[in-house]
Write a protein that holds these residues in place. Structure first.
Motif, short mmCIF file in Angstrom:
data_model
loop_
_atom_site.label_atom_id
_atom_site.label_comp_id
_atom_site.label_asym_id
_atom_site.label_seq_id
_atom_site.Cartn_x
_atom_site.Cartn_y
_atom_site.Cartn_z
N HIS A 25 0.86 -1.19 0.00
CA HIS A 25 0.00 0.00 0.00
C HIS A 25 0.89 1.24 0.00
O HIS A 25 2.02 1.21 0.50
N ASP A 80 0.87 5.90 0.14
CA ASP A 80 0.09 7.09 0.49
C ASP A 80 -0.49 7.65 -0.81
O ASP A 80 -0.36 7.04 -1.88
N LYS A 112 -2.82 3.42 -3.71
CA LYS A 112 -3.48 4.36 -2.80
C LYS A 112 -4.98 4.12 -2.74
O LYS A 112 -5.74 4.95 -2.29
N LEU A 128 -6.81 3.51 1.49
CA LEU A 128 -6.18 4.37 2.49
C LEU A 128 -6.81 4.15 3.86
O LEU A 128 -8.01 3.88 3.97
N PRO A 176 -4.41 11.16 3.97
CA PRO A 176 -4.07 10.36 2.79
C PRO A 176 -2.60 10.47 2.39
O PRO A 176 -2.06 9.59 1.73
N GLN A 227 0.33 5.59 5.80
CA GLN A 227 -0.37 4.87 4.73
C GLN A 227 0.56 3.87 4.03
O GLN A 227 0.09 2.90 3.44
#
Length: 181
Positions: free
Chosen positions: A114, A116, A157, A160, A166, A171
């Motif tokens: 994952h 940001d 992204k 989130l 975000p 993140q």
């Protein structure tokens, strides 16, 4: 089952990683009932009392269903452990790998990267994939069978965490999940 563990084994038991079972040695000169000598067991070993029922057996492994790692790499480098900036997180990954390797269930594991919200969707999907692939490669380097690892995945992204901005470094993560097949 009652366990008596040395310090490191006791810490491992709390995490579900205590070592193999070994009974204490009988000592007929001991003042303890039954002639047992209650000396500390060797490093990483524990003893079992077969009359107790409330604790799991020595060596039982509990692999968490899911583990989220806040993994940060050097800029544009993705090799675990060489380019990991936050080195203490490696102990968490190593612990998970030890548990999953010891599990008799031959756990199937997915690894998802994952990011940001900075950057384009395409860039973040590729970045998440590089993070996931680096962790998957590390599992294999540490001896976990490749056939028990799903191909690396990325959510970029797209998923989130709502409790963080975000654009927060929080993140950036890798989620490791054991999956029933």
């Amino acid at each position: 089952m009652l366990l008596l563990c040395s310090g490191p084994a006791l810490a491992g038991f709390a995490e579900g990683t205590a070592g193999g079972a070994k009974p204490p040695t009988p000592d007929r000169s001991s003042p303890h009932p039954g002639g047992w000598s209650w000396t500390e067991p060797p490093f990483g070993e524990c003893w079992e009392d077969p009359t107790a029922q409330q604790l799991p057996a020595c060596g039982d492994v509990r692999v968490p269903e899911e583990l989220t790692i806040k993994l940060l790499f050097e800029f544009d480098k993705y090799i675990v452990p060489d380019t990991v900036v936050n080195r203490p997180v490696l102990a968490t990954i190593d612990s998970y790998i030890r548990k999953v390797k010891r599990s008799p269930a031959r756990e199937y594991v997915t690894i998802v990267g994952h990011t940001d919200a900075k950057g384009s969707d395409a860039y973040n999907m590729a970045l998440g994939m590089r993070r996931a692939k680096a962790v998957r490669d590390y599992f294999i380097a540490e001896g976990y069978p490749a056939e028990l690892l799903a191909p690396p995945e990325s959510r970029g992204k797209r998923e989130l965490l709502p409790q963080y901005s975000p654009f927060s470094v929080e993140q950036r993560r890798v989620v490791i999940t054991k999956v029933d097949r």
